[in-house]
Enzyme design. Sequence first.
Site, PDB file in Angstrom:
ATOM      1  N   HIS A  67      44.873 -23.083  14.726  1.00  0.00           N
ATOM      2  CA  HIS A  67      44.605 -22.977  13.295  1.00  0.00           C
ATOM      3  C   HIS A  67      45.851 -23.311  12.490  1.00  0.00           C
ATOM      4  O   HIS A  67      46.981 -23.157  12.969  1.00  0.00           O
ATOM      5  CB  HIS A  67      44.114 -21.568  12.929  1.00  0.00           C
ATOM      6  N   CYS A 170      44.633   4.822  34.475  1.00  0.00           N
ATOM      7  CA  CYS A 170      44.395   4.866  35.916  1.00  0.00           C
ATOM      8  C   CYS A 170      45.730   4.768  36.650  1.00  0.00           C
ATOM      9  O   CYS A 170      46.780   4.620  36.024  1.00  0.00           O
ATOM     10  CB  CYS A 170      43.456   3.742  36.357  1.00  0.00           C
TER      11      CYS A 170
END
Length: 634
Positions: A67, A170
């Site tokens: 962009h 985790c």
Amino acid sequence: MKLVDILTRDNIILNLQGNSQTAVIDELVDKLAQNGLTDNPEAFKKAIYKREQEISTAVGYGVAIPHAKSSTVPEPTIVMGRTLQGIDFGGQHTNLIFMIAAPENASNEHLALLSRLSTFLMSETFRAKLLVATSVDEVMKAIEEQDRLQEKDTTDEADSGKYLIGITACMTGIAHTYMAAESLKEAAEKRGMKVKIQTNGANGPENKLTAADIQKADAIVVAHDVRVDTSSLQGKRFIDVPVKKAISDADHLIDQALSYRIRDEKVEQAVQKQEPELEEEKTGLNFYKHIMSGVSYMIPFVVVGGIFIAISFMFGIYAADPESDQYNVIAHFFSQVGGEAAFALMVPILAGFIGYSIADKQGLAPAMIGGMVATIGGSGFLGGMIAGFVGGFAAKFIGKAMAKIPKSFQGLVSVLIVPLLSTLVVGAFMFFILNTPMSMLNQYLEAVLKGLTGINAALLGALLAGMMASDMGGPINKTASAFGLAMFAANIFEPSAALMVGGMVPPLGIALATTIFKNRFTIQEAEAGKASYVLGASFITEGAIPFAAADPLRIIPANIIGAAVGGAVCMALDISLKAPHGGIFVIPIASDKPLLYVGCILLGSIITCLIIGFLKKPIPEKDRNNVKKMSSVL
């Protein structure tokens, strides 16, 4: 402004001809020029390249969003390109490219376009629709549907007025952390709730919760397999569960968390009566959580120590010994840092952070000292684990017993009395009670394992690797890993080799199957299989989870059999691995037989691939385009 207002059918290229980032950008800019949307394509192209030089606009998921703002562009515009074979865009494999062109002074519109498009592309289903679309009409239809869904989601969110926050963590901080966060996010957004989940990943906490978030929260879920700091949540009740619970049952957890809004003691008792299973699960979680906390902090010491020792051996078996003719100062350096420093700290770190998980800072010193006593006394990994629990619970008990001491003495209690007394307890326990029998047990196990040859070694290798592959990061996997770490701490490196075979085979075998037996998988699964090559090679077993979840009766047995065969051959050939993590990145320097070791991994992967190909039936071509919901592993 809707996306269909600025991405018109004339600005869609379904079959990009370019096979490189530069060629594709040229093709998309030419499309803008053909449609009269830039009066100076070369100037706009320079603006695009300038933006790419700052940082690549490849955003992952096979998507790039180049962009730029330019005076050559009269109004905000998007041009879309698709390449089914994919290109390398900023170092990432990319299939969908959306180029945003905005006028020089259109800052708000430019950002709004980028934000809206990015939101759309986070949807796995939306991306899949764009990939399988056979015409421009299907692309436009998918965009219109996504626009409507976005409006509906926004309306629902405004009506709900509820706010969910959470923390996920985790052991490795790679896969389950983000899967749990995504599961909670999706479940909350379906209810129209605002949501913010802090992920304690491998690179540290991301999307950190602020005091304002915690104050506004209507529901809080903490899903973790390792210790997380919840001190900032004081005064707020929260659901405390293992990570897998959040992945599999997010809706139920949110219901419970919403019922915890009031901290009144009577309400708390009533909720506990209504949801007794949660409290039981939390009690069962603690032991596992404490061990995994210690193991997660220990692993970097194990990896660094193992690699450094392996490098030292590359100069010669006795190159680190100053008394040897082979002596080399560089080998001595690596041996001292890896063996005498990193390895010496493994067990104390394990014990210390088990204690820290139990009793916070007060448990760290006594547990770590207990771990060092275990190392000195020969108790090893198992002794260090016990020292962590004894030191942690001793500190917790003594700290609670002294909680009523006047506040003016509390500082002295925390820095002197609690550490002193709890260290006395754990030190005496290790020195007088545990070290002698535990060291004898370790010596016996070492003698047995070192004496294993042939069929016995193969059976152990098959068992360990099969356990690693069975639940891909779950309790069985972690049990096998803990055994491997215990043997690693005792300088027995063959089990580590078998364990890493067991962790690498499932994702690699599945990846091979998606390549060789493409007609057994949907197009989406075949695309996901490409990522499994990288995950498997990096020893990230969780790359197999989405496939196992979608077809457990075929995928899990194939994983276990392939891993078991690879692990059995590995142990039978007496292959060792002095770095229990790292995948292909450590094999060349940490394995004593790297080529044979790679052969064991490939053998297991090929067997898994062939079993999957045999068990799964071909999918009709018309059904291969159907999208299956698969959990992201990154």
